[in-house]
Design an enzyme around this catalytic site. Structure first.
Site: not given
Ligand code: NAD
Ligand code: UFG
Length: 339
Positions: A82-83, A85, A125, A150, A154
């Site tokens: 949960a968080g 992002k 992350s 963000y 983390k």
């Molecule tokens: P997501 O938003 O799809 O899932 C997060 C879930 O947490 C959602 O369902 C949201 O409703 C719930 N939530 C948020 N705050 C809450 C709270 N206070 N109480 C209860 N529920 C809550 O995101 P995700 O992509 O599945 O990411 C999951 C975790 O992984 C997050 O902590 C995110 O920061 C981390 N993470 C994600 C990525 C990514 O690119 N997706 C990369 C690195 C880390």
């Molecule tokens: N990019 C584009 N066009 C877009 C979106 C992204 O060119 O419309 C490029 C970005 O410049 C980057 C690459 O695609 O070079 C990836 O971008 P993302 O936004 O998909 O991912 P980021 O690496 O920037 O960040 C993601 C998540 C963060 C997470 C991180 C590392 O958004 O929350 O990966 O895990 F922390």
């Protein structure tokens, strides 16, 4: 170990993890306030896994309700997804991010402690590494030079867990630093469903492919990378989900505080990903090169060695699988979980 509390289990990574937990014989209990997910996710998990997880519509910051959940179930371990992002939103609303991400972890820890549950897997992350000095990134490379609120949440949560462990080593913590999750379950029933215009690359590509968005903007082609576009470590969300099952096994058999990268160890550029998507799905993606996106870094990919050595984690899906599964999800669900 059987009952696993999954905070944020209705989200993108959490839902895929619940499916893998059920198939490995665990009983996930989901707590989610649905601030970034939909109730339909539960039906979809049930359809895939043939079992409906217990679900609490609840904010993790609500201590009283969390306390009740721990009263009702003998929870063996918690996976804390949960968080919030969204990097860009965190810059505009840092207080919201500190309150939600750090606040929820503080409450969770307090309630876990009260109920004697001391096994926690935390979703961190790759952003904690900031702009890495070298790639592939190793777990003990420097962290903390974060570039947005963000990432800072983390980093601070990681520190919170480390100091807790320093005070009381009966806690077991596994910190998982995810790289870039993409892809979807092969059934096409669950996948990433971003609200509004996607910030991340893969959902942007799939929305261009499905005709919801006219054109992909590629943010810069003048980086110091082989083709000038940004390089990232894209990992299939099902591989990532399996990483959590392996982490649960680890926490039972080798307690302590551990940190692992979950990535593939391979860097892929924006244009590589666009081409792979086109080839995998027989589609053309309309794109143009535009200015760099502020705050982006050139290259980020993991060393996946430690997770392999200590967890037995090895990704099995390729970039082509990721592209095929992302498209399968998007084309079957052009409006995400909304009918
Ligand atoms: P997501 O938003 O799809 O899932 C997060 C879930 O947490 C959602 O369902 C949201 O409703 C719930 N939530 C948020 N705050 C809450 C709270 N206070 N109480 C209860 N529920 C809550 O995101 P995700 O992509 O599945 O990411 C999951 C975790 O992984 C997050 O902590 C995110 O920061 C981390 N993470 C994600 C990525 C990514 O690119 N997706 C990369 C690195 C880390
Ligand atoms: N990019 C584009 N066009 C877009 C979106 C992204 O060119 O419309 C490029 C970005 O410049 C980057 C690459 O695609 O070079 C990836 O971008 P993302 O936004 O998909 O991912 P980021 O690496 O920037 O960040 C993601 C998540 C963060 C997470 C991180 C590392 O958004 O929350 O990966 O895990 F922390």
């Amino acid at each position: 170990m059987k009952k696993i509390l999954v905070t944020g289990g209705m989200g993108y990574i959490g839902s895929h993890t619940c499916v893998e937990l059920i198939s490995a014989g665990y009983e996930p209990i989901i707590v989610d306030n649905l601030c970034n997910s939909k109730p339909e996710v539960l039906n979809r998990i049930e359809k895939i896994a043939k079992k409906r997880p217990v679900f609490y519509l609840n904010d993790v910051r609500d201590e009283e309700k969390m306390d009740k959940i721990f009263d009702e179930h003998n929870i063996d371990a918690v996976i804390h997804f949960a968080g919030l992002k969204a990097v860009g939103e965190s810059v505009k609303k840092p207080d919201l991010y500190f309150d939600n991400n750090i606040g929820s972890t503080e409450v969770l820890i307090k309630v876990m402690k009260k109920h004697g549950c001391k096994n926690l897997i935390f979703s961190s992350s790759a952003t904690v590494y900031g702009d890495p000095k070298r790639v592939p990134i190793l777990e003990d490379d420097p962290v903390g030079a974060t570039t947005n609120p963000y990432a800072e949440t983390k980093y601070r949560i990681e520190n919170m867990l480390k100091s807790l462990y320093g005070e009381d080593n009966s806690w077991n913590f596994i910190i998982l630093r995810y790289f870039n999750p993409i892809g979807a379950h092969k059934s096409g029933l669950i996948g990433e469903d971003p609200q509004g215009i996607p910030n991340n690359l893969m959902p942007y590509i799939t929305q261009v492919a499905v005709g919801k968005l006219p054109q992909l903007s590629v943010f810069g082609n003048d980086y110091d990378t082989p083709d000038g576009t940004g390089v990232r470590d894209y990992i299939h969300v099902v591989d990532l989900a399996i990483g959590h099952v392996l982490a649960l096994e680890k926490i039972q058999h080798a307690p302590g505080l551990m940190v692992y990268n979950l990535g593939t160890g391979v860097g892929t550029s924006v244009l590589d990903l666009v081409r792979a998507f086109e080839d995998a799905n027989g589609l053309k993606i309309n794109y143009k090169i535009v200015e760099r996106r502020p705050g982006d870094i050139a290259t980020c990919y993991a060393s996946a060695d430690k997770a392999y050595r200590e967890l037995g984690f090895k990704t099995k899906y390729t970039i082509v699988d990721c592209c095929r599964d992302s498209w399968n999800w998007q084309k079957n669900n052009p409006h995400g979980f909304d009918k």
